[in-house]
Design a protein around this motif. Structure first.
Motif, PDB file in Angstrom:
ATOM      1  N   ALA A  57       0.871  -1.179   0.000  1.00 24.80           N
ATOM      2  CA  ALA A  57       0.000   0.000   0.000  1.00 24.80           C
ATOM      3  C   ALA A  57       0.902   1.221   0.000  1.00 24.80           C
ATOM      4  CB  ALA A  57      -0.912  -0.023   1.226  1.00 24.80           C
ATOM      5  N   SER A  58       1.097   1.760  -1.188  1.00 21.35           N
ATOM      6  CA  SER A  58       2.046   2.858  -1.394  1.00 21.35           C
ATOM      7  C   SER A  58       1.482   4.191  -0.913  1.00 21.35           C
ATOM      8  CB  SER A  58       2.351   2.922  -2.893  1.00 21.35           C
ATOM      9  OG  SER A  58       2.836   4.179  -3.273  1.00 21.35           O
ATOM     10  N   PRO A  59       2.353   5.109  -0.468  1.00 20.35           N
ATOM     11  CA  PRO A  59       1.880   6.464  -0.142  1.00 20.35           C
ATOM     12  C   PRO A  59       1.195   7.119  -1.342  1.00 20.35           C
ATOM     13  CG  PRO A  59       4.248   6.207   0.339  1.00 20.35           C
ATOM     14  CD  PRO A  59       3.788   4.931  -0.284  1.00 20.35           C
ATOM     15  N   ASP A  60       1.432   6.601  -2.544  1.00 21.62           N
ATOM     16  CA  ASP A  60       0.832   7.156  -3.769  1.00 21.62           C
ATOM     17  C   ASP A  60      -0.454   6.432  -4.167  1.00 21.62           C
ATOM     18  OD1 ASP A  60       2.958   9.025  -4.144  1.00 21.62           O
ATOM     19  OD2 ASP A  60       4.198   7.409  -4.943  1.00 21.62           O
ATOM     20  N   ILE A  61      -1.026   5.659  -3.260  1.00 24.69           N
ATOM     21  CA  ILE A  61      -2.187   4.825  -3.611  1.00 24.69           C
ATOM     22  C   ILE A  61      -3.328   5.612  -4.260  1.00 24.69           C
ATOM     23  CG2 ILE A  61      -3.049   4.916  -1.215  1.00 24.69           C
ATOM     24  CD1 ILE A  61      -3.621   1.921  -3.456  1.00 24.69           C
ATOM     25  N   LEU A  62      -3.602   6.820  -3.789  1.00 24.58           N
ATOM     26  CA  LEU A  62      -4.755   7.544  -4.361  1.00 24.58           C
ATOM     27  C   LEU A  62      -4.507   7.896  -5.832  1.00 24.58           C
ATOM     28  CD1 LEU A  62      -5.864   9.817  -1.372  1.00 24.58           C
ATOM     29  CD2 LEU A  62      -6.648   7.521  -1.992  1.00 24.58           C
ATOM     30  N   ALA A  63      -3.287   8.319  -6.141  1.00 18.32           N
ATOM     31  CA  ALA A  63      -2.944   8.599  -7.549  1.00 18.32           C
ATOM     32  C   ALA A  63      -2.973   7.297  -8.355  1.00 18.32           C
ATOM     33  CB  ALA A  63      -1.569   9.246  -7.628  1.00 18.32           C
ATOM     34  N   GLN A  64      -2.557   6.214  -7.729  1.00 22.64           N
ATOM     35  CA  GLN A  64      -2.539   4.929  -8.436  1.00 22.64           C
ATOM     36  C   GLN A  64      -3.958   4.435  -8.725  1.00 22.64           C
ATOM     37  OE1 GLN A  64      -0.042   2.797  -5.643  1.00 22.64           O
ATOM     38  NE2 GLN A  64       1.854   3.529  -6.606  1.00 22.64           N
ATOM     39  N   LEU A  65      -4.871   4.648  -7.790  1.00 24.45           N
ATOM     40  CA  LEU A  65      -6.269   4.256  -8.028  1.00 24.45           C
ATOM     41  C   LEU A  65      -6.867   5.085  -9.169  1.00 24.45           C
ATOM     42  CD1 LEU A  65      -7.611   3.749  -4.385  1.00 24.45           C
ATOM     43  CD2 LEU A  65      -6.955   2.007  -6.042  1.00 24.45           C
ATOM     44  N   LYS A  66      -6.523   6.364  -9.181  1.00 27.49           N
ATOM     45  CA  LYS A  66      -7.006   7.237 -10.245  1.00 27.49           C
ATOM     46  C   LYS A  66      -6.493   6.770 -11.605  1.00 27.49           C
ATOM     47  CE  LYS A  66      -7.623  11.826  -8.731  1.00 27.49           C
ATOM     48  NZ  LYS A  66      -6.950  13.078  -8.408  1.00 27.49           N
ATOM     49  N   ALA A  67      -5.246   6.348 -11.623  1.00 27.72           N
ATOM     50  CA  ALA A  67      -4.633   5.920 -12.888  1.00 27.72           C
ATOM     51  C   ALA A  67      -5.083   4.522 -13.309  1.00 27.72           C
ATOM     52  CB  ALA A  67      -3.108   5.963 -12.753  1.00 27.72           C
ATOM     53  N   ASP A  89       6.770  -6.060   3.402  1.00 28.29           N
ATOM     54  CA  ASP A  89       7.495  -5.617   4.600  1.00 28.29           C
ATOM     55  C   ASP A  89       6.726  -4.446   5.194  1.00 28.29           C
ATOM     56  OD1 ASP A  89       8.318  -3.215   3.214  1.00 28.29           O
ATOM     57  OD2 ASP A  89      10.062  -4.267   2.410  1.00 28.29           O
ATOM     58  N   ALA A  90       7.273  -3.836   6.246  1.00 34.46           N
ATOM     59  CA  ALA A  90       6.557  -2.738   6.918  1.00 34.46           C
ATOM     60  C   ALA A  90       7.127  -1.373   6.553  1.00 34.46           C
ATOM     61  CB  ALA A  90       6.632  -2.950   8.441  1.00 34.46           C
ATOM     62  N   GLN A  91       7.953  -1.322   5.498  1.00 34.46           N
ATOM     63  CA  GLN A  91       8.587  -0.049   5.111  1.00 34.46           C
ATOM     64  C   GLN A  91       7.525   1.001   4.765  1.00 34.46           C
ATOM     65  OE1 GLN A  91      11.925   0.804   4.701  1.00 34.46           O
ATOM     66  NE2 GLN A  91      13.064  -1.121   4.501  1.00 34.46           N
ATOM     67  N   ILE A  92       7.896   2.259   4.958  1.00 37.34           N
ATOM     68  CA  ILE A  92       7.001   3.395   4.682  1.00 37.34           C
ATOM     69  C   ILE A  92       6.395   3.320   3.270  1.00 37.34           C
ATOM     70  CG2 ILE A  92       6.990   5.909   4.262  1.00 37.34           C
ATOM     71  CD1 ILE A  92       7.451   5.755   7.121  1.00 37.34           C
ATOM     72  N   ASP A  93       7.246   3.015   2.281  1.00 36.02           N
ATOM     73  CA  ASP A  93       6.750   3.036   0.894  1.00 36.02           C
ATOM     74  C   ASP A  93       5.780   1.891   0.605  1.00 36.02           C
ATOM     75  OD1 ASP A  93       8.829   1.175   1.030  1.00 36.02           O
ATOM     76  OD2 ASP A  93       9.594   1.602  -0.974  1.00 36.02           O
ATOM     77  N   HIS A  94       5.710   0.904   1.495  1.00 33.15           N
ATOM     78  CA  HIS A  94       4.820  -0.239   1.273  1.00 33.15           C
ATOM     79  C   HIS A  94       3.611  -0.264   2.193  1.00 33.15           C
ATOM     80  CE1 HIS A  94       8.393  -2.615  -0.621  1.00 33.15           C
ATOM     81  NE2 HIS A  94       7.775  -1.836  -1.498  1.00 33.15           N
ATOM     82  N   SER A  95       3.594   0.585   3.204  1.00 34.79           N
ATOM     83  CA  SER A  95       2.541   0.436   4.215  1.00 34.79           C
ATOM     84  C   SER A  95       1.713   1.697   4.486  1.00 34.79           C
ATOM     85  CB  SER A  95       3.155  -0.034   5.537  1.00 34.79           C
ATOM     86  OG  SER A  95       4.092   0.915   6.007  1.00 34.79           O
ATOM     87  N   THR A  96       2.270   2.874   4.245  1.00 34.41           N
ATOM     88  CA  THR A  96       1.540   4.070   4.687  1.00 34.41           C
ATOM     89  C   THR A  96       0.306   4.370   3.826  1.00 34.41           C
ATOM     90  OG1 THR A  96       3.134   5.405   3.497  1.00 34.41           O
ATOM     91  CG2 THR A  96       3.430   5.241   5.869  1.00 34.41           C
ATOM     92  N   GLY A  97       0.214   3.762   2.658  1.00 34.73           N
ATOM     93  CA  GLY A  97      -1.002   3.903   1.845  1.00 34.73           C
ATOM     94  C   GLY A  97      -2.224   3.348   2.556  1.00 34.73           C
ATOM     95  N   LEU A  98      -2.019   2.497   3.559  1.00 35.69           N
ATOM     96  CA  LEU A  98      -3.168   1.953   4.309  1.00 35.69           C
ATOM     97  C   LEU A  98      -3.979   3.090   4.942  1.00 35.69           C
ATOM     98  CD1 LEU A  98      -1.459  -1.109   6.060  1.00 35.69           C
ATOM     99  CD2 LEU A  98      -3.150  -1.202   4.206  1.00 35.69           C
ATOM    100  N   PHE A  99      -3.278   4.138   5.366  1.00 33.69           N
ATOM    101  CA  PHE A  99      -3.999   5.284   5.951  1.00 33.69           C
ATOM    102  C   PHE A  99      -5.014   5.866   4.969  1.00 33.69           C
ATOM    103  CE2 PHE A  99      -0.298   6.280   8.975  1.00 33.69           C
ATOM    104  CZ  PHE A  99      -0.982   5.797  10.076  1.00 33.69           C
ATOM    105  N   MET A 100      -4.640   5.870   3.700  1.00 34.84           N
ATOM    106  CA  MET A 100      -5.510   6.480   2.677  1.00 34.84           C
ATOM    107  C   MET A 100      -6.724   5.602   2.371  1.00 34.84           C
ATOM    108  SD  MET A 100      -3.321   8.755   2.722  1.00 34.84           S
ATOM    109  CE  MET A 100      -1.736   7.950   2.479  1.00 34.84           C
ATOM    110  N   LEU A 101      -6.727   4.373   2.884  1.00 33.48           N
ATOM    111  CA  LEU A 101      -7.859   3.462   2.646  1.00 33.48           C
ATOM    112  C   LEU A 101      -8.790   3.428   3.860  1.00 33.48           C
ATOM    113  CD1 LEU A 101      -5.910   0.519   0.927  1.00 33.48           C
ATOM    114  CD2 LEU A 101      -6.990   2.498  -0.150  1.00 33.48           C
ATOM    115  N   ARG A 102      -8.614   4.377   4.787  1.00 37.23           N
ATOM    116  CA  ARG A 102      -9.325   4.321   6.078  1.00 37.23           C
ATOM    117  C   ARG A 102     -10.831   4.465   5.961  1.00 37.23           C
ATOM    118  NH1 ARG A 102      -7.052   9.014   5.143  1.00 37.23           N
ATOM    119  NH2 ARG A 102      -8.068  11.001   5.567  1.00 37.23           N
ATOM    120  N   GLU A 103     -11.332   4.996   4.817  1.00 40.93           N
ATOM    121  CA  GLU A 103     -12.783   5.153   4.652  1.00 40.93           C
ATOM    122  C   GLU A 103     -13.473   3.846   4.278  1.00 40.93           C
ATOM    123  OE1 GLU A 103     -10.509   6.944   2.960  1.00 40.93           O
ATOM    124  OE2 GLU A 103     -10.735   9.047   3.585  1.00 40.93           O
TER     125      GLU A 103
END
Ligand code: MLT
Ligand code: MN
Ligand code: ZN
Length: 306
Positions: A57-67, A89-103
């Motif tokens: 879950a990338s920090p760029d998930i919202l842009a990726q969903l749009k694309a 893994d739990a790295q920032i680039d792989h996990s912080t996109g989870l926040f953007m899926l909170r809805e």
């Protein structure tokens, strides 16, 4: 089975917000023959083309969903095609996109190892924070190569293999990696019997992942750095590629030598490419070297069928 590359860059993306290396400056100015890239993620679907497993879950998930509108089909007032999330893994680039899926209107089903789970409830407690939103339904990813399936992603079988790399900097054992901090995924099509290996973080080649790569139809492997001292030589960091868990492409024992040894016909693709890597410049000597060896560089939107 279909694999869609949502983000082919390493942490920071390409261009990276604060970086003025030759590549980042060149892509901003439009003087470099290349493509910009978002941070590390792929999506996988099986027989049911309306359901996808999000891998990282990338920090760029919202842009990726749009694309990638296929991931948000819009059938009901609130809708998603993401059936589950798998983390390597739990790295920032792989996990912080989870926040953007909170809805999400149901708890997010997240597959991760015990090591990643400890870091996502401790050093970076994303799961604890999400419990105040949609919540997380955590599924244990065993890094022992045992086979598992994900509900909704029919006709796809999965295995996770521990790889030598590094847990995130916020992990209490950043400098003493434990098996399962980082995994490679072996993603198989149960109809054709073929499989792909996805390993965006691979610090050293070890037997289990090498065996899986040798029998794979497609390998999508760590393309972070061309050389071990890439960021040091550019004056951007004091860390070597291997210090942060990434096997460089060039040099003795580098990724190119390993990829050369795979059977003819294996599709070899570098992914999780750092913005400093010269292979991003399609006119570079390093990119020509890849082409000569039959190695591809992943790009956002790349689709692979198996
Ligand atoms: C890594 O794999 O080392 C990461 O890309 C680091 C990060 O996300 O900052
Ligand atoms: Mn990364
Ligand atoms: Zn840069």
């Amino acid at each position: 089975m279909k694999i869609r590359v949502l983000g082919s860059a390493a942490g920071g993306g390409f261009p990276q917000w604060n970086c003025n290396c030759r590549n980042c400056a060149g892509v901003r100015a439009g003087t470099l023959r290349t493509r910009s890239r978002t941070q590390s993620s792929i999506a996988v679907s099986g027989r049911d083309v309306t359901q996808w497993a999000l891998v990282n879950a990338s920090p760029d998930i919202l842009a990726q969903l749009k694309a990638n509108p296929v991931l948000q089909p819009g059938r009901t007032p609130r809708d998603t095609a993401i059936a589950a999330v798998v983390l390597v893994d739990a790295q920032i680039d792989h996990s912080t996109g989870l926040f953007m899926l909170r809805e999400s209107n149901r708890p997010l089903q997240v597959w991760c190892t015990d090591g990643a789970h400890a870091d996502l409830t401790g050093g970076n407690p994303i799961f604890r924070v999400l419990s105040h939103y949609c919540g997380v339904e955590r599924r244990e990813l065993k890094a022992d190569g045992s086979r598992f399936t994900i509900d909704g992603i029919e006709g796809v079988s999965w295995r996770a293999l521990a790889v030598a790399s590094k847990p995130a900097p916020f992990s209490p054992h950043r400098d003493a990696p434990q098996p399962g901090d980082n995994v490679a995924l072996v993603i198989g099509d149960s109809v054709s019997g073929g499989h792909a290996v996805y390993a965006p973080g691979l610090g050293a080649m070890e037997a289990p992942v090498w065996r899986a790569m040798q029998s794979a139809a497609i390998v999508l492997v760590d393309g972070t750095f061309w050389s071990d001292d890439e960021m040091i030589a550019m004056g951007l960091s004091k860390k070597r590629a291997r210090d942060i868990g990434h096997l460089p492409q060039s040099g003795a024992g580098g990724m190119l030598e390993w990829l050369d040894r795979l059977p003819i016909g294996t599709r070899r693709i570098l992914i999780h490419v750092n913005n400093t890597n010269p292979i991003l410049d399609e006119d570079s000597a390093e990119r020509a070297e890849l082409t000569r060896r039959g190695i591809e560089v992943a790009w956002d939107g790349m689709e692979l069928l198996l």
